[in-house]
Design a protein around this motif. Structure first.
Motif, PDB file in Angstrom:
ATOM      1  N   GLN A 282      45.652 -17.182 -30.211  1.00 17.52           N
ATOM      2  CA  GLN A 282      46.618 -17.978 -29.401  1.00 17.52           C
ATOM      3  C   GLN A 282      46.590 -19.189 -30.357  1.00 17.52           C
ATOM      4  OE1 GLN A 282      44.519 -17.829 -25.840  1.00 17.52           O
ATOM      5  NE2 GLN A 282      45.236 -16.016 -25.088  1.00 17.52           N
ATOM      6  N   ARG A 283      47.469 -19.895 -29.552  1.00 21.25           N
ATOM      7  CA  ARG A 283      47.598 -21.241 -30.145  1.00 21.25           C
ATOM      8  C   ARG A 283      47.623 -21.828 -29.482  1.00 21.25           C
ATOM      9  NH1 ARG A 283      51.943 -24.763 -32.395  1.00 21.25           N
ATOM     10  NH2 ARG A 283      50.986 -25.868 -34.095  1.00 21.25           N
ATOM     11  N   VAL A 284      47.373 -23.147 -29.874  1.00 20.89           N
ATOM     12  CA  VAL A 284      47.202 -24.589 -28.785  1.00 20.89           C
ATOM     13  C   VAL A 284      48.504 -25.685 -29.497  1.00 20.89           C
ATOM     14  CG1 VAL A 284      46.857 -26.493 -27.365  1.00 20.89           C
ATOM     15  CG2 VAL A 284      45.055 -24.167 -26.838  1.00 20.89           C
ATOM     16  N   SER A 285      49.915 -26.236 -28.876  1.00 24.09           N
ATOM     17  CA  SER A 285      50.333 -27.222 -29.447  1.00 24.09           C
ATOM     18  C   SER A 285      49.438 -28.466 -29.749  1.00 24.09           C
ATOM     19  CB  SER A 285      52.014 -27.503 -28.657  1.00 24.09           C
ATOM     20  OG  SER A 285      50.901 -28.414 -27.660  1.00 24.09           O
ATOM     21  N   ALA A 286      50.259 -28.980 -30.780  1.00 16.60           N
ATOM     22  CA  ALA A 286      49.609 -30.075 -31.276  1.00 16.60           C
ATOM     23  C   ALA A 286      49.124 -31.236 -30.427  1.00 16.60           C
ATOM     24  CB  ALA A 286      50.320 -30.590 -33.082  1.00 16.60           C
ATOM     25  N   TYR A 287      50.578 -31.758 -29.626  1.00 22.74           N
ATOM     26  CA  TYR A 287      50.562 -32.299 -28.450  1.00 22.74           C
ATOM     27  C   TYR A 287      49.404 -31.961 -27.177  1.00 22.74           C
ATOM     28  CZ  TYR A 287      51.689 -34.886 -24.463  1.00 22.74           C
ATOM     29  OH  TYR A 287      51.963 -35.755 -22.743  1.00 22.74           O
ATOM     30  N   ALA A 288      49.490 -30.490 -27.472  1.00 19.92           N
ATOM     31  CA  ALA A 288      48.169 -30.315 -26.393  1.00 19.92           C
ATOM     32  C   ALA A 288      46.935 -30.567 -26.187  1.00 19.92           C
ATOM     33  CB  ALA A 288      48.770 -28.677 -25.508  1.00 19.92           C
ATOM     34  N   PHE A 289      46.874 -29.616 -27.703  1.00 20.02           N
ATOM     35  CA  PHE A 289      45.535 -30.104 -28.302  1.00 20.02           C
ATOM     36  C   PHE A 289      44.846 -31.353 -28.772  1.00 20.02           C
ATOM     37  CE2 PHE A 289      42.312 -29.334 -31.591  1.00 20.02           C
ATOM     38  CZ  PHE A 289      41.853 -28.209 -31.038  1.00 20.02           C
ATOM     39  N   ALA A 290      46.020 -32.426 -28.886  1.00 16.18           N
ATOM     40  CA  ALA A 290      45.358 -33.722 -28.923  1.00 16.18           C
ATOM     41  C   ALA A 290      45.206 -34.135 -27.667  1.00 16.18           C
ATOM     42  CB  ALA A 290      46.375 -34.642 -29.426  1.00 16.18           C
ATOM     43  N   ARG A 291      45.685 -33.699 -26.590  1.00 14.85           N
ATOM     44  CA  ARG A 291      45.461 -34.490 -25.252  1.00 14.85           C
ATOM     45  C   ARG A 291      43.798 -34.051 -24.898  1.00 14.85           C
ATOM     46  NH1 ARG A 291      49.086 -32.426 -21.015  1.00 14.85           N
ATOM     47  NH2 ARG A 291      47.882 -33.400 -19.666  1.00 14.85           N
ATOM     48  N   HIS A 292      43.616 -32.584 -25.038  1.00 13.53           N
ATOM     49  CA  HIS A 292      42.272 -32.044 -25.492  1.00 13.53           C
ATOM     50  C   HIS A 292      41.059 -32.565 -25.435  1.00 13.53           C
ATOM     51  CE1 HIS A 292      43.336 -28.116 -22.377  1.00 13.53           C
ATOM     52  NE2 HIS A 292      44.183 -27.991 -23.080  1.00 13.53           N
ATOM     53  N   ARG A 293      40.926 -32.676 -26.875  1.00  9.67           N
ATOM     54  CA  ARG A 293      40.667 -33.209 -27.335  1.00  9.67           C
ATOM     55  C   ARG A 293      39.885 -35.124 -27.114  1.00  9.67           C
ATOM     56  NH1 ARG A 293      41.699 -33.567 -34.738  1.00  9.67           N
ATOM     57  NH2 ARG A 293      39.985 -34.629 -33.931  1.00  9.67           N
ATOM     58  N   GLU A 294      41.195 -35.703 -26.267  1.00 11.74           N
ATOM     59  CA  GLU A 294      40.793 -37.243 -26.089  1.00 11.74           C
ATOM     60  C   GLU A 294      40.372 -36.922 -25.388  1.00 11.74           C
ATOM     61  OE1 GLU A 294      40.871 -40.622 -25.779  1.00 11.74           O
ATOM     62  OE2 GLU A 294      40.836 -40.191 -27.312  1.00 11.74           O
ATOM     63  N   SER A 295      40.592 -35.887 -23.784  1.00  7.80           N
ATOM     64  CA  SER A 295      40.169 -35.358 -22.835  1.00  7.80           C
ATOM     65  C   SER A 295      38.016 -36.328 -23.683  1.00  7.80           C
ATOM     66  CB  SER A 295      40.539 -34.515 -21.944  1.00  7.80           C
ATOM     67  OG  SER A 295      39.609 -33.956 -20.935  1.00  7.80           O
ATOM     68  N   ALA A 296      38.114 -34.220 -23.719  1.00  7.73           N
ATOM     69  CA  ALA A 296      37.120 -34.127 -24.303  1.00  7.73           C
ATOM     70  C   ALA A 296      35.767 -35.406 -24.951  1.00  7.73           C
ATOM     71  CB  ALA A 296      36.257 -33.332 -25.483  1.00  7.73           C
ATOM     72  N   ARG A 297      36.614 -36.178 -26.772  1.00 10.16           N
ATOM     73  CA  ARG A 297      36.311 -37.329 -26.591  1.00 10.16           C
ATOM     74  C   ARG A 297      35.303 -37.848 -25.386  1.00 10.16           C
ATOM     75  NH1 ARG A 297      36.640 -42.283 -27.426  1.00 10.16           N
ATOM     76  NH2 ARG A 297      39.622 -42.208 -26.701  1.00 10.16           N
ATOM     77  N   ARG A 298      36.331 -38.522 -24.296  1.00  3.68           N
ATOM     78  CA  ARG A 298      36.064 -39.650 -23.599  1.00  3.68           C
ATOM     79  C   ARG A 298      34.386 -39.185 -22.335  1.00  3.68           C
ATOM     80  NH1 ARG A 298      42.013 -40.186 -21.989  1.00  3.68           N
ATOM     81  NH2 ARG A 298      41.370 -38.342 -20.608  1.00  3.68           N
ATOM     82  N   LEU A 299      34.708 -37.380 -22.360  1.00  2.99           N
ATOM     83  CA  LEU A 299      33.499 -37.030 -21.376  1.00  2.99           C
ATOM     84  C   LEU A 299      31.756 -36.809 -22.409  1.00  2.99           C
ATOM     85  CD1 LEU A 299      32.348 -35.661 -19.402  1.00  2.99           C
ATOM     86  CD2 LEU A 299      33.406 -33.425 -20.701  1.00  2.99           C
ATOM     87  N   ARG A 300      32.328 -37.231 -24.011  1.00  2.02           N
ATOM     88  CA  ARG A 300      30.759 -37.302 -24.749  1.00  2.02           C
ATOM     89  C   ARG A 300      30.819 -38.199 -24.088  1.00  2.02           C
ATOM     90  NH1 ARG A 300      33.704 -33.955 -28.292  1.00  2.02           N
ATOM     91  NH2 ARG A 300      34.723 -35.234 -29.070  1.00  2.02           N
ATOM     92  N   ARG A 301      31.655 -39.376 -24.439  1.00  3.48           N
ATOM     93  CA  ARG A 301      31.041 -40.998 -24.948  1.00  3.48           C
ATOM     94  C   ARG A 301      30.684 -41.658 -23.588  1.00  3.48           C
ATOM     95  NH1 ARG A 301      35.939 -45.016 -26.283  1.00  3.48           N
ATOM     96  NH2 ARG A 301      36.578 -43.962 -24.138  1.00  3.48           N
ATOM     97  N   ARG A 302      31.203 -40.579 -22.069  1.00  2.65           N
ATOM     98  CA  ARG A 302      29.979 -40.791 -21.463  1.00  2.65           C
ATOM     99  C   ARG A 302      29.195 -40.689 -20.746  1.00  2.65           C
ATOM    100  NH1 ARG A 302      34.374 -38.569 -18.022  1.00  2.65           N
ATOM    101  NH2 ARG A 302      35.908 -40.557 -18.006  1.00  2.65           N
ATOM    102  N   LEU A 303      28.514 -39.694 -21.293  1.00  2.00           N
ATOM    103  CA  LEU A 303      27.587 -38.657 -21.397  1.00  2.00           C
ATOM    104  C   LEU A 303      26.886 -39.349 -22.508  1.00  2.00           C
ATOM    105  CD1 LEU A 303      28.381 -34.990 -21.816  1.00  2.00           C
ATOM    106  CD2 LEU A 303      28.183 -36.123 -19.317  1.00  2.00           C
ATOM    107  N   ALA A 304      27.441 -39.721 -23.379  1.00  2.00           N
ATOM    108  CA  ALA A 304      26.397 -40.735 -24.703  1.00  2.00           C
ATOM    109  C   ALA A 304      25.571 -42.412 -24.146  1.00  2.00           C
ATOM    110  CB  ALA A 304      26.483 -40.701 -25.650  1.00  2.00           C
TER     111      ALA A 304
END
Length: 223
Positions: free
Chosen positions: A170-192
């Motif tokens: 499977q492959r996630v588009s660059a645009y969708a993957f960037a959205r996922h990465r940003e969401s995960a980054r915000r969650l990690r930052r909030r936890l930290a």
């Protein structure tokens, strides 16, 4: 990321009959083990135990291993968007690209998810991550039912997640993957930043691939 939460790891008989660490999560538990400079807080848990009426959300980048972990460790109460996608793919022509029928998959997944939440009982949900409103809705719905929500975050690097996508074809588009990465980054930052689970969650367990591989079961048990 700070380690909060209680020292809720105990030794119990695991599937092999041997004494293995069991974690009953409360608060934030950072169980990452293969990051540079990461100091494990004891042995990796072989099992996570939640109350019988709890709702568990499993989040992470596409390809981080969410579906693999859930199918390996959870035997009941599972709602996985990847499973819905596979069901549609099996019925449709192989040449049809996923983005064409993705709206149908999402609609079917959310219908199934809503029905499962209203039915009550133990529930584990695959969280796509890029749509935080889904997690907020789950928290509100569980609160109305007097249930607790828990989070598992699979903290995979972008390259690891891409490798996971390729491994399952499977492959996630660059645009969708960037959205996922940003969401995960915000969650990690909030936890930290807070040292606590997200608002409305009773616990959060952060796992990397090593920690995820160590898990053998995720169980909902009567309190």
């Amino acid at each position: 990321m700070p380690r909060a939460g209680s020292a809720a790891a105990v030794r119990a008989a695991g599937p092999s009959g041997l004494s293995e660490p069991v974690l009953r999560p409360r608060g934030l538990h950072d169980q990452r083990r293969d990051r540079p400079g990461q100091v494990p807080a004891g042995p990796a848990p072989a099992a996570l135990h939640y109350r019988a009426d709890d709702l568990l959300v499993v989040s992470g980048l596409p390809g981080s291993g969410k579906s693999t972990l859930m199918r390996r460790c959870i035997t009941a109460g599972l709602v996985d968007s990847q499973q819905v996608r596979e069901e549609y793919a099996a019925r449709l022509p192989g040449w049809l690209p996923y983005f064409v029928y993705r709206p149908l998959v999402r609609a079917a997944h959310y219908r199934r998810l809503r029905r499962a939440v209203l039915d009550g009982g133990p529930l584990a949900v695959h969280d796509c991550g890029a749509l935080p409103w889904v997690r907020r809705w789950l928290v509100r719905a569980a609160a109305r039912q007097g249930r607790r929500v828990h989070l598992i975050l699979l903290d995979a690097a972008a390259g690891e997640a891409r490798d996971g996508q390729h491994a399952r074809g499977q492959r996630v588009s660059a645009y969708a993957f960037a959205r996922h990465r940003e969401s995960a980054r915000r969650l990690r930052r909030r936890l930290a930043g807070t040292g606590e689970p997200p608002a409305g969650c009773a616990s959060a367990v952060v796992l990397d691939r090593a920690g995820a591989r160590a898990l053998r079961e995720i169980v909902f048990v009567a309190s």
